[in-house]
Structure formats: C-alpha cells, structure tokens
Design a protein around this motif. Structure first.
Motif, PDB file in Angstrom:
ATOM      1  N   PRO A   4      -1.921  17.342   6.063  1.00  0.00           N
ATOM      2  CA  PRO A   4      -3.293  16.871   5.894  1.00  0.00           C
ATOM      3  C   PRO A   4      -3.387  15.396   5.507  1.00  0.00           C
ATOM      4  O   PRO A   4      -4.437  14.787   5.682  1.00  0.00           O
ATOM      5  CB  PRO A   4      -3.841  17.767   4.784  1.00  0.00           C
ATOM      6  CG  PRO A   4      -2.626  18.225   4.032  1.00  0.00           C
ATOM      7  CD  PRO A   4      -1.523  18.294   5.050  1.00  0.00           C
ATOM      8  N   TYR A   5      -2.310  14.828   5.025  1.00  0.00           N
ATOM      9  CA  TYR A   5      -2.375  13.452   4.554  1.00  0.00           C
ATOM     10  C   TYR A   5      -1.568  12.483   5.406  1.00  0.00           C
ATOM     11  O   TYR A   5      -1.439  11.310   5.057  1.00  0.00           O
ATOM     12  CB  TYR A   5      -1.870  13.374   3.107  1.00  0.00           C
ATOM     13  CG  TYR A   5      -2.626  14.287   2.183  1.00  0.00           C
ATOM     14  CD1 TYR A   5      -3.947  14.038   1.864  1.00  0.00           C
ATOM     15  CD2 TYR A   5      -2.007  15.411   1.643  1.00  0.00           C
ATOM     16  CE1 TYR A   5      -4.652  14.885   1.028  1.00  0.00           C
ATOM     17  CE2 TYR A   5      -2.701  16.251   0.794  1.00  0.00           C
ATOM     18  CZ  TYR A   5      -4.031  15.994   0.490  1.00  0.00           C
ATOM     19  OH  TYR A   5      -4.709  16.818  -0.341  1.00  0.00           O
ATOM     20  N   GLU A  10       0.197   7.015   6.579  1.00  0.00           N
ATOM     21  CA  GLU A  10       0.546   6.001   7.584  1.00  0.00           C
ATOM     22  C   GLU A  10      -0.320   4.755   7.430  1.00  0.00           C
ATOM     23  O   GLU A  10       0.174   3.633   7.530  1.00  0.00           O
ATOM     24  CB  GLU A  10       0.423   6.573   9.002  1.00  0.00           C
ATOM     25  CG  GLU A  10       1.522   7.541   9.356  1.00  0.00           C
ATOM     26  CD  GLU A  10       2.913   6.921   9.250  1.00  0.00           C
ATOM     27  OE1 GLU A  10       3.115   5.779   9.697  1.00  0.00           O
ATOM     28  OE2 GLU A  10       3.801   7.598   8.705  1.00  0.00           O
ATOM     29  N   ASP A  11      -1.616   4.953   7.172  1.00  0.00           N
ATOM     30  CA  ASP A  11      -2.518   3.812   6.974  1.00  0.00           C
ATOM     31  C   ASP A  11      -2.128   2.996   5.740  1.00  0.00           C
ATOM     32  O   ASP A  11      -2.127   1.771   5.774  1.00  0.00           O
ATOM     33  CB  ASP A  11      -3.968   4.288   6.843  1.00  0.00           C
ATOM     34  CG  ASP A  11      -4.530   4.850   8.138  1.00  0.00           C
ATOM     35  OD1 ASP A  11      -3.912   4.644   9.208  1.00  0.00           O
ATOM     36  OD2 ASP A  11      -5.590   5.508   8.072  1.00  0.00           O
ATOM     37  N   LEU A  12      -1.788   3.700   4.659  1.00  0.00           N
ATOM     38  CA  LEU A  12      -1.374   3.016   3.440  1.00  0.00           C
ATOM     39  C   LEU A  12      -0.071   2.250   3.639  1.00  0.00           C
ATOM     40  O   LEU A  12       0.075   1.112   3.177  1.00  0.00           O
ATOM     41  CB  LEU A  12      -1.234   4.008   2.289  1.00  0.00           C
ATOM     42  CG  LEU A  12      -2.541   4.544   1.721  1.00  0.00           C
ATOM     43  CD1 LEU A  12      -2.262   5.686   0.745  1.00  0.00           C
ATOM     44  CD2 LEU A  12      -3.327   3.437   1.044  1.00  0.00           C
ATOM     45  N   ALA A  14       1.046   1.082   6.464  1.00  0.00           N
ATOM     46  CA  ALA A  14       0.752  -0.058   7.344  1.00  0.00           C
ATOM     47  C   ALA A  14       0.099  -1.188   6.546  1.00  0.00           C
ATOM     48  O   ALA A  14       0.439  -2.370   6.726  1.00  0.00           O
ATOM     49  CB  ALA A  14      -0.142   0.379   8.492  1.00  0.00           C
ATOM     50  N   GLN A  15      -0.812  -0.842   5.657  1.00  0.00           N
ATOM     51  CA  GLN A  15      -1.456  -1.846   4.810  1.00  0.00           C
ATOM     52  C   GLN A  15      -0.425  -2.526   3.910  1.00  0.00           C
ATOM     53  O   GLN A  15      -0.423  -3.747   3.750  1.00  0.00           O
ATOM     54  CB  GLN A  15      -2.542  -1.198   3.960  1.00  0.00           C
ATOM     55  CG  GLN A  15      -3.225  -2.158   3.013  1.00  0.00           C
ATOM     56  CD  GLN A  15      -4.230  -1.450   2.108  1.00  0.00           C
ATOM     57  OE1 GLN A  15      -4.373  -0.238   2.136  1.00  0.00           O
ATOM     58  NE2 GLN A  15      -4.915  -2.229   1.302  1.00  0.00           N
ATOM     59  N   TYR A  16       0.450  -1.752   3.352  1.00  0.00           N
ATOM     60  CA  TYR A  16       1.508  -2.275   2.487  1.00  0.00           C
ATOM     61  C   TYR A  16       2.396  -3.248   3.265  1.00  0.00           C
ATOM     62  O   TYR A  16       2.716  -4.335   2.781  1.00  0.00           O
ATOM     63  CB  TYR A  16       2.333  -1.113   1.938  1.00  0.00           C
ATOM     64  CG  TYR A  16       3.493  -1.555   1.082  1.00  0.00           C
ATOM     65  CD1 TYR A  16       3.303  -1.910  -0.238  1.00  0.00           C
ATOM     66  CD2 TYR A  16       4.777  -1.619   1.610  1.00  0.00           C
ATOM     67  CE1 TYR A  16       4.369  -2.322  -1.025  1.00  0.00           C
ATOM     68  CE2 TYR A  16       5.840  -2.027   0.838  1.00  0.00           C
ATOM     69  CZ  TYR A  16       5.632  -2.377  -0.479  1.00  0.00           C
ATOM     70  OH  TYR A  16       6.680  -2.788  -1.244  1.00  0.00           O
ATOM     71  N   ARG A  17       2.763  -2.885   4.472  1.00  0.00           N
ATOM     72  CA  ARG A  17       3.613  -3.763   5.288  1.00  0.00           C
ATOM     73  C   ARG A  17       2.901  -5.080   5.608  1.00  0.00           C
ATOM     74  O   ARG A  17       3.516  -6.144   5.608  1.00  0.00           O
ATOM     75  CB  ARG A  17       4.031  -3.046   6.560  1.00  0.00           C
ATOM     76  CG  ARG A  17       5.061  -1.952   6.299  1.00  0.00           C
ATOM     77  CD  ARG A  17       5.514  -1.264   7.589  1.00  0.00           C
ATOM     78  NE  ARG A  17       6.322  -0.113   7.267  1.00  0.00           N
ATOM     79  CZ  ARG A  17       5.957   1.151   7.482  1.00  0.00           C
ATOM     80  NH1 ARG A  17       4.803   1.430   8.046  1.00  0.00           N
ATOM     81  NH2 ARG A  17       6.758   2.136   7.138  1.00  0.00           N
ATOM     82  N   ARG A  18       1.594  -5.009   5.871  1.00  0.00           N
ATOM     83  CA  ARG A  18       0.828  -6.237   6.132  1.00  0.00           C
ATOM     84  C   ARG A  18       0.814  -7.137   4.893  1.00  0.00           C
ATOM     85  O   ARG A  18       0.978  -8.356   5.004  1.00  0.00           O
ATOM     86  CB  ARG A  18      -0.599  -5.905   6.563  1.00  0.00           C
ATOM     87  CG  ARG A  18      -0.710  -5.387   7.993  1.00  0.00           C
ATOM     88  CD  ARG A  18      -2.152  -5.311   8.460  1.00  0.00           C
ATOM     89  NE  ARG A  18      -2.988  -4.431   7.643  1.00  0.00           N
ATOM     90  CZ  ARG A  18      -3.117  -3.122   7.810  1.00  0.00           C
ATOM     91  NH1 ARG A  18      -2.473  -2.520   8.789  1.00  0.00           N
ATOM     92  NH2 ARG A  18      -3.906  -2.417   7.020  1.00  0.00           N
TER      93      ARG A  18
END
Length: 143
Positions: A4-5, A10-12, A14-18
């Motif tokens: 469910p998460y 994945e979004d978190l 990706a944000q962290y990598r940015r």
C-alpha cells in the motif's frame, strides 16, 4: 503484489535523491566561485576563492614601485578584504535557495560539509520501514 505504500516510498526516495543532487551541485558551484578585485590606479589585482584563499596576486602596472612600503601594504590588505567580501557575496547568492538542516554557512564555506554526511545515499529509517523498502510487505497474511 505491490504494498500500500510503494508509490509513497518511491516518491519520497525520488525527492530525497533530488535534494542530495542539489546539495552536491551547490557544493560544486561554491567550489568554483572566485572573485577578483583591482585596486585604484591598478596597483594590485587580487583573486580569491570561495573560502577567501588567495589564488592570484598581480601587479598590472608599475604603480606599486612608487609607493611607500606601508602604503603598498595597506593597498594589498584593502584589496584582499574587498575580494574576500565579493567572494562571500557570490557564495551567498549560490546559497539563496536555502541550506538543509544541520548545515551552517561557515562550515559550508570552509569545505567542512560533505553531501554524503548531510544527505547519505542510504537514508536513515526505522527497521520495519527499511525491511519494507528492501523486501516489500511480508506480513503474516501476505507471505
């Protein structure tokens, strides 16, 4: 079957990598910052790096030859101070977007901040979340 998460994680990530990439880019831009100031009458020209280190001293004209030692020393110091101030303003411009928590401008300017220390490639997280990220959901009813 995706948990469910999965998308949120994945979004978190990706944000962290940015954010991590942006921190490395900021560090690169700061390391490339220089400032050059030429004294009146072109007595001396001084270039400094982002941390205020002197990288070049030039005497574009022979005007320094006609100066008393004390006068030349004063011009050198004043020009150096101006170059350092200009470099600091340039670095402040690079930092205009803000710094991550735990990073101070003095530490950053003195090269004591490593992006890996502030934003490690493998972010800290609780063991259950780490297990979920690494292996997916493995609850009692979903093995």
């Amino acid at each position: 079957m995706p948990g469910p998460y999965d998308q949120q994680i994945e979004d978190l990530l990706a944000q962290y990598r940015r954010q991590r990439d942006a921190a490395a880019e900021t560090r690169r831009r700061i390391n490339e910052t220089t400032a050059t100031v030429t004294a009146p009458r072109q007595t001396v020209k001084i270039t400094v790096g982002a941390q205020g280190e002197v990288t070049a001293v030039e005497f574009p004209t022979g005007a320094y030859r006609r100066m008393a030692p004390r006068e030349l020393a004063d011009v050198l110091l004043t020009t150096l101070q101006q170059a350092r101030a200009e470099a600091l303003r340039s670095v402040a411009g690079v930092l205009a977007d803000g710094l991550p928590p735990g990073v101070t401008v003095p530490d950053l300017l003195q090269g004591r901040i490593d992006p890996d220390a502030v934003l490690p490639e493998d972010p800290a997280m609780p063991d259950p979340v780490r297990d979920y990220v690494d292996h997916g959901f493995q609850g009692e009813n979903h093995e």
